[in-house]
Motif scaffolding. Structure first.
Motif, short mmCIF file in Angstrom:
data_model
loop_
_atom_site.label_atom_id
_atom_site.label_comp_id
_atom_site.label_asym_id
_atom_site.label_seq_id
_atom_site.Cartn_x
_atom_site.Cartn_y
_atom_site.Cartn_z
N ALA A 1 3.75 18.93 -12.84
CA ALA A 1 4.91 19.50 -13.51
C ALA A 1 4.63 19.75 -14.98
O ALA A 1 5.19 20.66 -15.57
CB ALA A 1 6.12 18.57 -13.35
N GLN A 2 3.74 18.97 -15.57
CA GLN A 2 3.42 19.14 -16.98
C GLN A 2 2.43 20.27 -17.20
O GLN A 2 2.29 20.76 -18.32
CB GLN A 2 2.86 17.84 -17.55
N MET A 3 1.74 20.71 -16.16
CA MET A 3 0.78 21.79 -16.30
C MET A 3 1.50 23.12 -16.45
O MET A 3 2.56 23.33 -15.85
CB MET A 3 -0.13 21.86 -15.07
N VAL B 1 0.84 -1.20 0.00
CA VAL B 1 0.00 0.00 0.00
C VAL B 1 0.87 1.25 0.00
O VAL B 1 0.60 2.22 -0.72
CB VAL B 1 -0.96 -0.01 1.21
N GLN B 2 1.95 1.24 0.78
CA GLN B 2 2.85 2.39 0.80
C GLN B 2 3.48 2.61 -0.57
O GLN B 2 3.60 3.75 -1.02
CB GLN B 2 3.94 2.20 1.86
N LYS B 3 3.87 1.54 -1.24
CA LYS B 3 4.46 1.68 -2.57
C LYS B 3 3.44 2.27 -3.55
O LYS B 3 3.78 3.12 -4.37
CB LYS B 3 4.96 0.33 -3.09
N LEU B 4 2.18 1.81 -3.48
CA LEU B 4 1.15 2.35 -4.36
C LEU B 4 0.90 3.83 -4.09
O LEU B 4 0.74 4.62 -5.02
CB LEU B 4 -0.15 1.57 -4.19
N GLU B 5 0.87 4.22 -2.81
CA GLU B 5 0.66 5.62 -2.47
C GLU B 5 1.82 6.48 -2.97
O GLU B 5 1.61 7.58 -3.48
CB GLU B 5 0.51 5.78 -0.96
N GLU B 6 3.04 5.98 -2.83
CA GLU B 6 4.20 6.71 -3.34
C GLU B 6 4.13 6.86 -4.85
O GLU B 6 4.44 7.91 -5.40
CB GLU B 6 5.50 6.00 -2.94
N GLN B 7 3.71 5.80 -5.53
CA GLN B 7 3.61 5.84 -6.98
C GLN B 7 2.54 6.84 -7.42
O GLN B 7 2.75 7.61 -8.35
CB GLN B 7 3.27 4.45 -7.52
N LYS C 1 3.84 10.31 -6.95
CA LYS C 1 4.82 10.61 -7.99
C LYS C 1 4.12 10.97 -9.30
O LYS C 1 4.51 11.92 -9.99
CB LYS C 1 5.73 9.40 -8.19
N GLU C 2 3.06 10.22 -9.65
CA GLU C 2 2.31 10.49 -10.87
C GLU C 2 1.63 11.85 -10.80
O GLU C 2 1.61 12.60 -11.77
CB GLU C 2 1.27 9.40 -11.12
N LYS C 3 1.07 12.20 -9.62
CA LYS C 3 0.44 13.50 -9.47
C LYS C 3 1.47 14.62 -9.60
O LYS C 3 1.19 15.66 -10.19
CB LYS C 3 -0.28 13.59 -8.13
N ALA C 4 2.65 14.41 -9.04
CA ALA C 4 3.69 15.42 -9.14
C ALA C 4 4.12 15.60 -10.59
O ALA C 4 4.34 16.73 -11.04
CB ALA C 4 4.90 15.03 -8.28
#
Length: 158
Positions: A89-91, A73-79, A82-85
């Protein structure tokens, strides 16, 4: 018996599939013999050791599964973070502030016929919007007329 031959195939040669099946049969026989001899030769100390190992596994297994799940679960939350960041960054700065939507709304409402040097085809887009609005208004008027006619027809038929 010659070297490389099994007791089952003493006078005959087997095709490759037959050799694979014979080898698997030999492995099964060896496993059966090993398990049978292991349990028949067990001492009291070995039985206690086996019981402690199996019992410990059964007691610790729920905690191990919970630990593994928590790590997943922690790995999924980190992922996801990271995707949101990366998405942020692309905005562009205007998208981040919401100004782009306001500019698009303003462009839709803007009916200026002045050509601007920076916007190629601006006049054509404005004309197209006007034509579409007129067509939509005409269609709405036609629908209203049909509804009125239906209401009148209803009263005339009775």
């Amino acid at each position: 018996m010659t070297a490389g031959s099994s007791p089952d195939t003493e006078g005959t040669t087997l095709n490759p599939l037959g050799r694979v099946v014979a080898t698997l049969g030999q492995y099964g026989q060896n496993a059966s013999n090993n398990v049978n001899s292991a349990f028949s030769n067990m001492t009291t100390e070995n039985w206690i050791r086996l019981t402690v190992i199996v019992g410990g596994y059964l007691l610790l297994r729920p905690y191990l599964m919970q630990f593994a799940t928590k790590g997943g679960v922690q790995k999924l939350e980190e992922q996801e973070a990271k995707e949101k960041a990366e998405e942020r960054a692309q905005m562009t700065a205007n998208e981040f502030r919401g100004v782009k939507e306001k500019l698009e709304e303003h462009d839709d409402e803007d009916d200026d016929d002045e050509p601007s040097t920076g916007n190629w085809g601006q006049q054509a887009r404005v004309r197209q919007r006007k034509i579409l609005r007129q067509l939509m208004e005409a269609e709405e008027q036609r629908r209203l007329q049909e509804e009125d006619d239906k209401d009148i027809q209803e009263f005339l038929v009775d």
